[in-house]
Design a protein around this motif. Sequence first.
Motif, mmCIF file in Angstrom:
data_model
loop_
_atom_site.group_PDB
_atom_site.id
_atom_site.type_symbol
_atom_site.label_atom_id
_atom_site.label_comp_id
_atom_site.label_asym_id
_atom_site.label_seq_id
_atom_site.Cartn_x
_atom_site.Cartn_y
_atom_site.Cartn_z
ATOM 1 N N TYR A 140 38.750 36.412 35.478
ATOM 2 C CA TYR A 140 39.080 37.659 35.958
ATOM 3 C C TYR A 140 38.456 38.897 35.065
ATOM 4 C CZ TYR A 140 43.174 34.922 37.530
ATOM 5 O OH TYR A 140 44.134 33.946 37.962
ATOM 6 N N GLN A 141 37.344 38.459 34.280
ATOM 7 C CA GLN A 141 36.722 39.318 33.529
ATOM 8 C C GLN A 141 36.370 40.530 34.123
ATOM 9 O OE1 GLN A 141 33.763 37.477 30.924
ATOM 10 N NE2 GLN A 141 32.786 39.664 30.530
ATOM 11 N N LYS A 142 36.015 40.550 35.278
ATOM 12 C CA LYS A 142 35.242 41.978 35.769
ATOM 13 C C LYS A 142 36.389 42.633 36.566
ATOM 14 C CE LYS A 142 30.974 40.933 34.325
ATOM 15 N NZ LYS A 142 30.287 41.842 33.566
ATOM 16 N N ARG A 143 37.289 42.249 36.550
ATOM 17 C CA ARG A 143 38.588 42.907 37.648
ATOM 18 C C ARG A 143 38.927 44.073 36.856
ATOM 19 N NH1 ARG A 143 43.480 39.159 39.770
ATOM 20 N NH2 ARG A 143 42.419 37.624 40.850
ATOM 21 N N THR A 144 39.256 45.072 37.512
ATOM 22 C CA THR A 144 39.908 46.390 37.022
ATOM 23 C C THR A 144 41.272 46.270 37.059
ATOM 24 O OG1 THR A 144 37.951 47.656 38.302
ATOM 25 C CG2 THR A 144 40.415 48.803 37.556
ATOM 26 N N ALA A 145 41.881 46.830 35.804
ATOM 27 C CA ALA A 145 43.241 46.473 35.504
ATOM 28 C C ALA A 145 43.922 47.785 35.146
ATOM 29 C CB ALA A 145 43.587 45.330 34.621
ATOM 30 N N PHE A 146 45.317 47.882 35.673
ATOM 31 C CA PHE A 146 46.162 48.961 35.055
ATOM 32 C C PHE A 146 47.413 48.407 34.804
ATOM 33 C CE2 PHE A 146 43.621 51.539 38.252
ATOM 34 C CZ PHE A 146 43.108 52.599 37.244
ATOM 35 N N ASP A 147 48.245 49.036 33.894
ATOM 36 C CA ASP A 147 49.301 48.563 33.222
ATOM 37 C C ASP A 147 50.192 47.772 34.148
ATOM 38 O OD1 ASP A 147 51.390 48.418 30.904
ATOM 39 O OD2 ASP A 147 52.623 49.283 32.604
ATOM 40 N N MET A 148 50.634 48.384 35.516
ATOM 41 C CA MET A 148 51.182 47.513 36.427
ATOM 42 C C MET A 148 50.763 46.082 36.629
ATOM 43 S SD MET A 148 54.250 47.980 38.390
ATOM 44 C CE MET A 148 54.049 49.830 38.793
ATOM 45 N N VAL A 149 49.465 45.939 36.848
ATOM 46 C CA VAL A 149 48.710 44.788 37.193
ATOM 47 C C VAL A 149 49.152 43.827 36.158
ATOM 48 C CG1 VAL A 149 46.668 43.665 37.674
ATOM 49 C CG2 VAL A 149 47.124 45.784 38.499
ATOM 50 N N VAL A 150 48.658 44.247 34.782
ATOM 51 C CA VAL A 150 48.870 43.263 33.810
ATOM 52 C C VAL A 150 50.483 42.932 33.390
ATOM 53 C CG1 VAL A 150 46.765 43.591 32.743
ATOM 54 C CG2 VAL A 150 48.703 45.013 31.865
ATOM 55 N N GLN A 151 51.114 43.853 33.824
ATOM 56 C CA GLN A 151 52.691 43.314 33.509
ATOM 57 C C GLN A 151 53.009 42.440 34.459
ATOM 58 O OE1 GLN A 151 55.990 46.376 32.996
ATOM 59 N NE2 GLN A 151 54.439 47.769 31.874
ATOM 60 N N ALA A 152 52.580 42.543 35.882
ATOM 61 C CA ALA A 152 52.861 41.673 36.787
ATOM 62 C C ALA A 152 52.315 40.243 36.465
ATOM 63 C CB ALA A 152 52.436 41.891 38.150
ATOM 64 N N MET A 153 51.051 40.207 36.173
ATOM 65 C CA MET A 153 50.356 38.963 35.773
ATOM 66 C C MET A 153 50.902 38.376 34.652
ATOM 67 S SD MET A 153 46.378 39.987 37.144
ATOM 68 C CE MET A 153 45.955 38.174 37.062
ATOM 69 N N GLY A 154 51.165 38.993 33.711
ATOM 70 C CA GLY A 154 51.660 38.477 32.416
ATOM 71 C C GLY A 154 53.096 38.012 32.363
ATOM 72 N N GLY A 155 53.852 38.130 33.525
ATOM 73 C CA GLY A 155 55.062 37.550 33.560
ATOM 74 C C GLY A 155 56.310 38.492 33.343
ATOM 75 N N LEU A 156 55.943 39.713 32.653
ATOM 76 C CA LEU A 156 57.142 40.447 32.309
ATOM 77 C C LEU A 156 57.903 41.053 33.510
ATOM 78 C CD1 LEU A 156 55.950 42.833 29.386
ATOM 79 C CD2 LEU A 156 57.014 40.434 29.469
ATOM 80 N N MET A 157 57.181 41.422 34.631
ATOM 81 C CA MET A 157 57.984 41.943 35.785
ATOM 82 C C MET A 157 58.587 40.866 36.511
ATOM 83 S SD MET A 157 54.949 44.321 37.726
ATOM 84 C CE MET A 157 56.225 44.558 39.257
#
Length: 407
Positions: free
Chosen positions: A146-163
């Motif tokens: 995923y290194q080259k992906r663009t990320a915003f806070d919403m994206v990583v909260q989803a992928m990191g399991g908090l959502m």
Amino acid sequence: MSGNGKVKPLEGIRVLGVENQVAGPYCTMMLAAQGAEVIKIEAPGRGDSAREMGPIIKNDKGDKFSGYFLRFNRNKKGITLDINSDKGKEIFKELVKKSDVVVENFRPGFMDKNGIGYKVLKEINPRLIYAAISGFGQMEGYEGPYQKRTAFDMVVQAMGGLMHNVGEADGPPNWLGIALGDLYSGVMAAYGILLAIITREKTGEGQFIDSSMYDNIISLNERALTVYSLTGKVIGRGQESLVYPIGPFKVKDGYIAMIIPIESIWARLCETIGRPELANDERFNSGPKRAQNKDQLQPILDEWLKDKTKKEAEELLLAGRVPVGIVQDAKDIFECPHANARKMFPEIEQPPIGKVKVVDLPLKMSGVEKVQAGPAPLLGQHTDEVLTNVLNLSSDEIAKLREEKVI
């Protein structure tokens, strides 16, 4: 050192912030709050895209300033510099020679492609500490798909399991309502910078710091991930299985929140609500049992709370030594006597809009000089000052750079 004998911990440290939006700016604002000289570098003419975002505040004359930008950029000097141009890169490198830290939060590879990445800059200044904040990390040896992906806070909260963890059992996942992936990634980058400054005192060399928003959110989700690692169970939304009572509870005029993590507090809650016999009830004598029998226990709590105001319920529970707090909104917090006693809302003079109250950084230290909250810079406000004082450029040289649209 000030007249009272106290020091600013980062006084004498110069930081270049090649930053945008939240994560990078929050990191450098933390450093500025401890005395570092932070020079925020923005593109000529447009600046940080955060300047466009609301709330946009107007003064009586119609002058505007972004409240969003103000949140993350206080106490900094601001310059404009086109780091995409050859001359702009040259000036940037000259600034790097005279700086301690670079912070950037662009997509991985941007600075390298521009010829001003860490590998180039460390040759110019071996003592340089270079902190890169990105969505999925970029340090060699830790590359992922995923290194080259663009990320915003919403994206990583989803992928990191908090959502996944937030919301009702039969409802959708929910955002936490704050940019935690951005803010915490800025905090971790600042933490890394401080460790690197200490290490540099021992080795004489700087280093590269890699702060990944995804990694940071995963680390915050350690409870759910540890439960899965040890038991194979996935914690679901609204399905707490280890602790109860926990969470918000409705009262006559809003909500209170409490948590009962251990049995001594459970016994005190039972006494407070006038049901001491529940403390040793086989259905409720452990956190997992109470969670399992929530449907039997919650109506008892609801019945006790339903005719009480937030304040009444809080006072009774506190008197019974039960951990509790009122669910407060922004107005409540601004009026909170404790938050004000802690001086969490300093008033600053922010050009061009005048006096505003801001949310201060929370750390208090007894042996350092407090850096008072100050304004965020106007676009390019300190360009001439920095180029004159740091690089010794003449007014004619600066005027030429401006004519060439380098600054």
